[in-house]
Design a protein around this motif. Structure first.
Motif, PDB file in Angstrom:
ATOM      1  N   PHE A   1    -127.283  73.455 -50.770  1.00 17.84           N
ATOM      2  CA  PHE A   1    -128.068  74.224 -51.677  1.00 17.84           C
ATOM      3  C   PHE A   1    -127.323  74.600 -52.887  1.00 17.84           C
ATOM      4  CE2 PHE A   1    -131.025  75.143 -48.131  1.00 17.84           C
ATOM      5  CZ  PHE A   1    -131.870  74.143 -48.473  1.00 17.84           C
TER       6      PHE A   1
ATOM      7  N   ILE B   1    -129.854  74.960 -55.947  1.00 19.41           N
ATOM      8  CA  ILE B   1    -131.246  75.389 -55.540  1.00 19.41           C
ATOM      9  C   ILE B   1    -131.001  76.958 -54.798  1.00 19.41           C
ATOM     10  CG2 ILE B   1    -132.960  75.162 -53.655  1.00 19.41           C
ATOM     11  CD1 ILE B   1    -132.439  72.158 -54.125  1.00 19.41           C
ATOM     12  N   ASP B   2    -131.890  77.944 -55.298  1.00 22.98           N
ATOM     13  CA  ASP B   2    -131.697  79.234 -54.416  1.00 22.98           C
ATOM     14  C   ASP B   2    -132.935  79.224 -53.455  1.00 22.98           C
ATOM     15  OD1 ASP B   2    -131.665  81.580 -53.789  1.00 22.98           O
ATOM     16  OD2 ASP B   2    -132.581  82.500 -55.598  1.00 22.98           O
TER      17      ASP B   2
ATOM     18  N   ALA C   1    -142.208  70.900 -56.147  1.00 22.78           N
ATOM     19  CA  ALA C   1    -140.884  70.544 -55.650  1.00 22.78           C
ATOM     20  C   ALA C   1    -141.094  69.207 -54.528  1.00 22.78           C
ATOM     21  CB  ALA C   1    -140.332  71.608 -54.716  1.00 22.78           C
TER      22      ALA C   1
ATOM     23  N   PHE D   1    -137.674  73.613 -49.975  1.00 24.36           N
ATOM     24  CA  PHE D   1    -136.467  73.304 -49.771  1.00 24.36           C
ATOM     25  C   PHE D   1    -135.815  73.673 -48.637  1.00 24.36           C
ATOM     26  CE2 PHE D   1    -136.491  72.606 -54.455  1.00 24.36           C
ATOM     27  CZ  PHE D   1    -136.512  71.109 -54.552  1.00 24.36           C
TER      28      PHE D   1
ATOM     29  N   PHE E   1    -137.870  72.292 -45.832  1.00 24.40           N
ATOM     30  CA  PHE E   1    -137.321  70.872 -45.731  1.00 24.40           C
ATOM     31  C   PHE E   1    -136.082  70.602 -45.036  1.00 24.40           C
ATOM     32  CE2 PHE E   1    -134.894  67.670 -47.987  1.00 24.40           C
ATOM     33  CZ  PHE E   1    -135.515  66.521 -47.477  1.00 24.40           C
ATOM     34  N   MET E   2    -135.184  71.326 -45.473  1.00 22.19           N
ATOM     35  CA  MET E   2    -133.877  71.137 -45.057  1.00 22.19           C
ATOM     36  C   MET E   2    -133.570  71.436 -43.538  1.00 22.19           C
ATOM     37  SD  MET E   2    -131.519  69.786 -46.759  1.00 22.19           S
ATOM     38  CE  MET E   2    -130.487  68.955 -45.493  1.00 22.19           C
TER      39      MET E   2
END
Lengths: 215, 565
Positions: free
Chosen positions: B48, B53-54, B67, B170, B173-174
């Motif tokens: 990140f 990406i925050d 996104a 994100f 997802f991660m």
């Protein structure tokens, strides 16, 4: 899509508006691109290579496929069936790709396909001709139907047993001895209770050759 | 009882036994609580930070969807690039496989991007090892993660509060990739590698067989790919015939493991819902309704496969082991029926037997599994489909008892129901119009030569292909000659439509409902965590599907059934 309900429910005025992103769609694309590159490093290289390293050390034949040898010569992969058409060997199942391990494939024939049914009928007749002592109702279905992969290395025990008399006759071996050999080669279900019994045709035929040379 | 049936029962019970604790674990991951895989956190943070990406910034549902679509767009170009340049790959192409044609690359890229894995090529001759890992394995991880992230957003939206903040796409997802998909895949990959699935970068081997013929055998880095293809309900096989290939699925044990993980995460997500919302009964309601549907399809499929093809029984041979055309002897008819059901009720689509050769009603069951697409369903997206049916069931129940429909303390109003109905009807629309178009083209010009089987079964082949595409399943009645521009392009379009709209729809519904005022439960509330409501959802699913699909099923598998029974 502004919520009209907002006016109706005073409580909802308290809802904080989400912090707007400092970057627009262009920002998201750039973030996504970098994240993608990192994920590629992780899932395309790191993950497969770690599985590869574990296989290299611990898997059979270093992860390159189990090999079967006969008289010191590699004669095939244990898990990949091969074509046996000579009468002195136990036949494998019919294959839609003639056991071409560079590809794979089934017949994809539907159960009602007349062409398929005629083909099965033809295989039954051919099998009975080569094995005259076998009765029609003893012929197991796998000997006249093609496998899904076209590379099926196995038969059911019955699939091997119906061929015993032919093989023994061609090789001039006692029928009982060949039958015992088949029974020796039957692989039990997983932990004795899960799944079918089966015989690996290549291993059976290698053992058969050995039996023949020992004589 | 036969060992074949015991194997099937063992697989199902093991899945539920593992699925329950896994569901608890998944709920903890999405809530951001401590888990034993927290050692992955530094990796995630590094990713990140480098990407800028925050991950702690909460997004609205619309921001999440932007996104999702942005990152998917990038993956599409990456996949197209690798597939169309295969002949130039500098490494990992030992067999010298050629580049794909543009229409085939389009179909393949879209198909893997949408987690469908419809394959109009054969892995042995159609892909370099770099593509197998760089496109297939990569997309199998990240698209499964995408579906699970969307599911997590919906979970988040169902909590008792009024908000627009639904977590960070994100981040979900991660974590889905690193904390759920990766560890399970590693375990599976190691097990199947031990069982004999190759994991090598060597090319084809040529061997002289016992009879003295030359035999080529394809190999490759299969174990790593096969694991995630099963775990992420992707299904695109390493070899052409997927898990019926004796290297892809070498033993009964590997088959059990591969089959269990097809339905493992979908089942675990039903339980995860219960743990996440601290409404365990709701989780059991979802699991119960899904399982009832699954078991109906499973038992009949196993029954028909074990009983064999009557047209072959009539020839007087021994068919005690069941219908064996297109099946493997190490797996048997029962385990093949189990897999056929598991792979089609989820959006997996891997096969361990040729579905084209299934007996007619088993073939129909596999299609029904995909037409309903929520008796477990794909990782993440299966629950989203089920959520759509919950909304419709809540609405209908509300009408029946004369109350304003509510779900988990939120009113279900016209806009949500409209979206739900549109999503529920999109699926039959894509399937039936696609099939109609293909049937029309075929009738106009029978020389196109698509069909491998005549008559009713030929119709089933076309129906199956669009059903599989629209359900993002990826299995096929593979006799269909589908690597032509017509099939590549039409199924490619169906694939794209049937992936993103059914994700955006439920997320939008959930996002809209999350913003509404929370109404505490009262005596007048319709209880949604009861057996009665589970039954209601179950019937809504069957009614919607039966109305949409029954006529087409009559023309295909049911008509075929009456020709041979």
């Amino acid at each position: 899509m502004e919520p009209k309900v907002k006016e109706k429910h005073p409580q909802e005025r308290l809802i904080q508006r989400p912090v707007p992103g400092r970057k627009g769609t262009g920002g998201i694309l750039k973030q996504s691109l970098i994240l993608t590159i990192l994920c590629i490093g992780f899932f395309v290289f790191l993950y497969p290579l770690s599985i590869w390293a574990i296989s290299k050390v611990a898997a059979p034949n270093g992860g390159e496929g189990k090999i079967v040898e006969s008289n010191g010569r590699a004669v095939g992969f244990e898990n990949v069936g091969q074509s046996f058409t000579e009468d002195r060997y136990f036949y494998s199942r019919p294959s839609a790709v003639e056991y071409d391990g560079g590809g794979s494939g089934g017949s994809n024939h539907g159960p009602s396909n007349p062409e398929h049914l005629a083909e099965v009928q033809g295989r039954i007749d051919a099998f009975l001709e080569k094995n005259p002592t076998v009765k029609r109702e003893e012929v197991p279905a796998e000997l006249v139907t093609a496998s899904g992969s076209g590379l099926d290395p196995h038969l059911s025990p019955q699939g091997a047993l119906v061929q015993v008399e032919r093989v023994a006759h061609v090789r001039n071996l006692p029928v009982e001895q060949v039958r015992a050999l088949v029974q020796e080669q039957v692989e039990a279900p997983l932990i004795g209770v899960l799944g079918p019994e089966k015989v690996n045709v290549l291993k059976l035929n290698v053992a058969l050759d050995q039996l023949d040379t020992q004589r | 009882m036969s060992t074949d049936i015991l194997g099937v029962i063992a697989m199902f019970l093991l899945t539920v036994a593992i699925g329950l604790p896994l569901g608890k674990y998944i709920a903890r991951v999405y809530k951001g609580e401590r888990t034993w895989l927290d050692f992955m956190a530094p990796v995630e943070r590094l990713f990140f930070r480098v990407s800028g990406i925050d991950a702690s910034r909460e997004m609205t549902w619309k921001q999440s969807m932007v996104a999702l679509l942005s990152i998917n767009l990038i993956w599409f170009f990456w996949a197209m690039f690798l597939l169309m340049t295969q002949s130039h790959h500098p490494f990992w192409n030992p067999d010298g496989n050629p580049s794909m044609s543009p229409d085939l690359a389009f179909n393949t890229a879209v198909s893997f991007l949408v987690n469908c894995n419809l394959q109009h090529y054969s892995g042995e001759t159609g892909l370099s090892y770099l593509s197998q890992l760089g496109v297939m394995t990569f997309l199998q991880f990240v698209t499964a993660g995408t579906g699970m992230a969307a599911c997590a957003i919906v979970f988040n939206a169902m909590r008792n509060r009024s908000t627009e903040h639904l977590g960070n796409f994100f981040d979900y997802f991660m974590k889905s990739c690193t904390r759920i998909l990766l560890p399970i895949s590693m375990v599976v990959a190691v097990i199947i590698a031990m069982e004999g699935t190759p994991m090598t970068f060597e090319g084809k081997d040529t061997i002289t067989t016992l009879q003295g013929a030359e035999q080529q055998v394809s190999r490759g880095p299969a174990a790593a790919m096969v694991a995630i293809k099963q775990v992420g309900t992707n299904g695109g096989g390493f070899f052409g015939v997927n898990s019926s290939h004796p290297l892809e699925n070498p033993t009964y044990l590997s088959n059990m493991v591969e089959n269990i993980v097809i339905i493992l995460i979908p089942i675990a997500l039903a339980f995860a819902l219960g743990f996440y919302l601290e409404r365990k009964r709701l989780g059991w309601m979802v699991f119960g309704a899904m399982t009832a549907g699954f078991l109906m399809l499973l038992t009949t499929t196993v029954y028909f496969e074990m009983n064999g093809n009557p047209a072959i029984s009539n020839m007087g041979i021994d068919q005690r082991l069941g219908s064996l055309e297109g099946k493997e002897m190490r797996l048997g008819a029962a385990a093949s029926g189990m897999w056929a059901t598991s792979t089609t009720v989820t959006s997996n689509g891997s096969v361990n037997a040729m579905h084209d050769s299934l007996t007619p009603l088993s073939g129909m069951n596999t299609m029904i599994g995909m037409m309903i697409n929520s008796f477990y369903g794909g990782v993440g997206v299966g629950f989203l489909n089920f959520f759509v049916f919950i909304i419709i069931a809540v609405f209908i129940s509300g009408l029946m008892v004369g109350r304003t429909p509510e779900f988990l303390g939120k009113k279900v109003e016209a806009r949500e129901v409209k979206i739900a109905i549109m999503i529920a009807l999109l699926h039959p629309f894509l399937i039936l119009s696609g099939t109609a178009l293909a049937a029309y083209v075929y009738v106009q010009d029978p020389t196109v030569g698509w069909l491998n089987n005549p008559s009713f079964h030929g119709f089933s082949e076309m129906l199956y292909e669009y059903t599989s595409a629209s359900a993002n399943n990826g299995s096929g009645f593979e006799g269909l000659g589908d690597n032509t521009p017509f099939w590549n392009i039409t199924t490619g379009i169906v694939l794209a439509l049937s992936r993103y709209l059914p994700i955006i729809g439920p997320v939008a519904i959930a996002g809209i409902m999350a913003r509404k005022r929370y109404i505490p439960e009262s005596a007048g509330t319709l209880k949604t965590d009861t057996g009665t409501f589970g039954l209601m959802v179950f019937f809504v699913i069957w009614i919607v599907s039966a109305l949409a699909f029954f006529p087409s099923l009559v023309l295909g598998p049911i008509a075929e059934y009456f020709t041979i029974y």
